[in-house]
Write a protein that holds these residues in place. Structure first.
Motif, PDB file in Angstrom:
ATOM      1  N   GLN A 229       0.871  -1.249  -0.062  1.00 36.41           N
ATOM      2  CA  GLN A 229       0.052   0.086  -0.001  1.00 36.41           C
ATOM      3  C   GLN A 229       0.873   1.233   0.089  1.00 36.41           C
ATOM      4  OE1 GLN A 229      -2.996  -0.113   3.018  1.00 36.41           O
ATOM      5  NE2 GLN A 229      -3.326  -2.429   2.848  1.00 36.41           N
ATOM      6  N   VAL A 230       0.023   2.571  -0.531  1.00 35.73           N
ATOM      7  CA  VAL A 230       0.898   3.456  -0.708  1.00 35.73           C
ATOM      8  C   VAL A 230       1.688   3.787   0.715  1.00 35.73           C
ATOM      9  CG1 VAL A 230       1.008   6.002  -1.191  1.00 35.73           C
ATOM     10  CG2 VAL A 230      -0.339   4.387  -2.488  1.00 35.73           C
ATOM     11  N   GLU A 247       5.280   9.469  -2.687  1.00 34.73           N
ATOM     12  CA  GLU A 247       3.804   8.950  -2.853  1.00 34.73           C
ATOM     13  C   GLU A 247       3.511   8.802  -4.239  1.00 34.73           C
ATOM     14  OE1 GLU A 247      -0.790  10.217  -2.132  1.00 34.73           O
ATOM     15  OE2 GLU A 247       0.997  11.529  -0.956  1.00 34.73           O
ATOM     16  N   VAL A 250       5.378   5.615  -5.454  1.00 31.18           N
ATOM     17  CA  VAL A 250       4.826   4.154  -5.022  1.00 31.18           C
ATOM     18  C   VAL A 250       3.767   3.980  -6.073  1.00 31.18           C
ATOM     19  CG1 VAL A 250       3.813   3.030  -2.768  1.00 31.18           C
ATOM     20  CG2 VAL A 250       5.876   4.457  -2.983  1.00 31.18           C
ATOM     21  N   GLU A 251       2.942   4.936  -6.080  1.00 29.15           N
ATOM     22  CA  GLU A 251       1.706   4.725  -6.814  1.00 29.15           C
ATOM     23  C   GLU A 251       1.862   4.338  -8.273  1.00 29.15           C
ATOM     24  OE1 GLU A 251      -0.557   8.571  -6.500  1.00 29.15           O
ATOM     25  OE2 GLU A 251      -1.648   7.747  -4.624  1.00 29.15           O
ATOM     26  N   GLY A 255       3.373   0.079  -5.958  1.00 27.27           N
ATOM     27  CA  GLY A 255       4.006  -0.592  -4.629  1.00 27.27           C
ATOM     28  C   GLY A 255       4.647  -1.950  -4.518  1.00 27.27           C
TER      29      GLY A 255
END
Length: 666
Positions: A229-230, A247, A250-251, A255
């Motif tokens: 998850q982010v 962020e 990662v998106e 992830g």
């Protein structure tokens, strides 16, 4: 420092039209459709390689005992752990599968469960990524859990199921996809039989597997594993010391844990003072955001796979020439290697230099380090597939690996399967070179050892591999093909799988008739083998018919050793029919021939068979005399196997005579 990537390099994905802004990967220009197509065409083959299941490898070394995986940078997965914990307490859940693409952290999640879950006083980790045989797995699990390992390999599957039913154990099997065919069918029927039996009967123990592909097997409980998850991905990058718009990144990569780790290590190695995501622009990854969202690139592939290839390309291009050669050449091995093995496929360097470069590759997450006595190195499965793709034709590396193992083979006699591991690796490399005749020679060298030590499932897998290869090449008129069919039939016979044994011995008979038109030696052997199997299934009259045909051929062609075997087989068939006097007559004829031709092994067996026959009709003194003669011969020739039979038979006779103390002594 490696040379800066340029547009002329076919492995470089950098385009001049895009740059990162201060906060996000904003683009000041777009690569056009033609440029996107160039990238798609370049990465498509390796994407296909990462998605497909490779052919199961021949039985190799089982990496077992404990995960031996570092959880130093562990982040998140609370939802997944909670779900697995719930299943582990569910009395109706016996088999749990963790499924996901390469690098999603399946093995790490399983290791976390293994290390921290409560309620399982005994647990066992088995990594089957290099085609480990079921026999090795079953024997080691039984030993670890304190259960007797049955002498008969055919009983291993049942013994393992009963072991798991008897207590509350945790068994984790990592990298299950290595045992599957491209159609998701099992490469080895023995694993299939075990899983089917376990989900059918179950117990308080739990079995967890990790895999890139689901096998065709019902009653699995599946956990599809996706990326972090982010917030978890941000925490991982932060702990690794990476700065920038975490962020957004990662998106962008969903992830994917391994991809995040590769990017972090790439940045830290290239920009140790400023490991910021903006630096990706200078590493040939300016258009990463556009490429990971362009449907022409992603197509049917999952986004992390695309990102994995692009980042691996960027990492690879930043390596020195020696590091590149080292990474590609050691990918020819299966399993962990030390610096000596690495040097063998990269001559001209020093072992110290190689050791240093191996550690540098660890820093980039292109290799993993194992510290178990001696420092060893291995690949993440997805990186291994990438390296093998990049290496292309590995003929020379395979030959260098063969030479390395030839220098390290252990001379006979062998005591454990570990003693012949070099031969099994040589077989693997020769098979990869499609040098099947030479692979046959290597397997034949240790076939008797595998048989005598009861490794019948390994024999089935190894001989089956060779036979399948020869069938594809159409080499039926090959005496080695006949031997392979015969050996495979024997292995199934020893396992008690008589129908398969008959099928392969029938095939060997057909081949024998094609290739043995002159001396018919092979035909007589195949007929005798079929007779023995029919005797095992209680069809004694058919057994007699096959042995009579074999005997006729042996006498016509003047092959006394085959004649002696046929007579002994006829004795066995008539003994099974209860016609002991006829059996004795055949054994006496066999004994006469073995003495004439100086076959001491055969002579000893004839004496033992005569002892058995006389024991059946209650003539114990005569039985003792024959067993004593057999015992003397076995000691003279050093046949410890038959010496054991002789002693056991003598014990049985004295037990029948009521002389229990003497029976105990034997």
């Amino acid at each position: 420092m490696a040379e800066e990537p340029s547009l002329s390099n076919s492995n470089n994905i950098e385009m001049k039209l895009t740059a990162y802004g201060d906060s996000k990967g904003t683009q000041v220009g777009q690569i056009n459709a033609a440029e996107v197509k160039i990238i798609v065409d370049r990465i498509e083959p390796v994407l296909e390689r990462l998605q497909q299941i490779s052919q199961p490898e021949s039985p190799g070394v089982l990496k077992a005992g404990n995960p031996n995986k570092s959880l130093a940078y562990w982040q998140g997965r609370k939802t997944e752990i909670a779900q697995i914990q719930q299943w582990l307490t569910d009395k109706n859940t016996f088999l749990i599968g963790i499924e996901g693409i390469g690098g999603t952290g399946k093995s790490m999640l399983a290791a976390k469960i293994y290390n921290e879950i409560e309620g399982f006083p005994k647990r066992f980790w088995a990594d089957v990524s290099y085609g480990a045989g079921f026999s090795d797995l079953a024997r080691q699990v039984l030993s670890e859990f304190g259960f007797r390992v049955p002498e008969e390999e055919a009983q291993l599957m049942q013994a393992l199921v009963k072991c798991l039913q008897s207590g509350q154990y945790l068994l984790i099997i990592d990298n299950l996809e290595s045992l599957l065919q491209p159609d998701r069918q099992w490469g080895s029927q023995f694993y299939s039989d075990f899983f089917n039996a376990w989900v059918e009967y179950g117990g308080n123990s739990k079995v967890i597997v990790t895999t890139r592909e689901r096998p065709e097997l019902p009653k699995f409980t599946w956990l599809p594993l996706k990326g972090l998850q982010v917030p978890e991905g941000i925490a991982l990058l932060t702990e690794l010391g990476i700065r920038g718009d975490l962020e957004d990144f990662v998106e962008l990569v969903d992830g994917h844990p391994l991809l995040l780790r590769l990017v972090a290590d790439l940045l830290k190695e290239e920009y140790p003072q400023d490991p910021d995501l903006r630096q990706l622009a200078d590493l040939g990854l300016r258009n990463l955001q556009q490429l990971l969202t362009d449907p022409k690139v992603i197509g049917q592939h999952r986004r992390p796979n695309v990102g994995m290839v692009l980042v691996l390309d960027a990492s690879f291009e930043r390596l020195s020439e020696l590091q590149k050669a080292l990474l590609l050449n050691i990918s020819v091995y299966r399993g962990a290697v030390d610096s000596t093995a690495a040097l063998a496929v990269l001559p001209g360097s020093s072992e110290t230099e190689i050791e240093g470069e191996l550690r540098n590759l660890i820093k980039r997450s292109l290799l993993l380090e194992k510290l178990n006595g001696k420092r060893r190195y291995e690949f993440q499965p997805v990186v291994l597939e990438y390296a093998r793709y990049k290496a292309g034709n590995q003929t020379e590396a395979h030959q260098q690996a063969i030479n390395y193992y030839l220098l390290n083979v252990k001379p006979a006699p062998w005591q454990t399967k570990e003693d012949i591991k070099e031969y099994l690796e040589i077989f693997y490399h020769k098979y990869q070179l499609e040098n099947y005749d030479s692979a046959f020679d290597i397997l034949n060298t240790c076939n008797d050892f595998l048989r005598l030590r009861g490794f019948y499932t390994e024999q089935v897998d190894l001989w089956g591999q060779l036979i399948a290869a020869w069938e594809k090449t159409g080499e039926r008129e090959n005496s080695k093909y006949w031997v392979a069919l015969t050996s495979l039939g024997h292995a199934y016979d020893y396992l008690g799988q008589y129908q398969q044994a008959i099928e392969f011995q029938q095939q060997s008979l057909e081949i024998a008739r094609e290739i043995g038109a002159h001396d018919r030696f092979e035909e007589a052997i195949s007929l005798g083998n079929l007779g023995l199997i029919y005797n095992s299934v209680g069809q004694y009259q058919q057994a007699v018919e096959f042995h009579q045909k074999a005997l006729e051929i042996a006498r016509k062609t003047g092959t006394p050793d085959v004649e002696a075997n046929s007579l002994g087989h006829l004795g066995l068939a008539y003994r099974s029919l209860g016609q002991y006097q006829q059996a004795i007559e055949f054994y006496q004829q066999q004994l006469k021939i073995t003495k004439e031709i100086g076959d001491r092994n055969g002579e000893g067996r004839s004496l033992g068979d005569l002892g058995n026959a006389y024991q059946f009709i209650g003539q114990y003194q005569q039985a003792i005399e024959f067993y004593q003669q057999q015992l003397k011969i076995t000691k003279e020739i050093g046949d410890r196997n038959d010496e054991g039979y002789s002693l056991g038979n003598l014990g049985n006779v004295y037990n029948s005579l009521g002389q229990y103390q003497r029976a105990i002594e034997f």
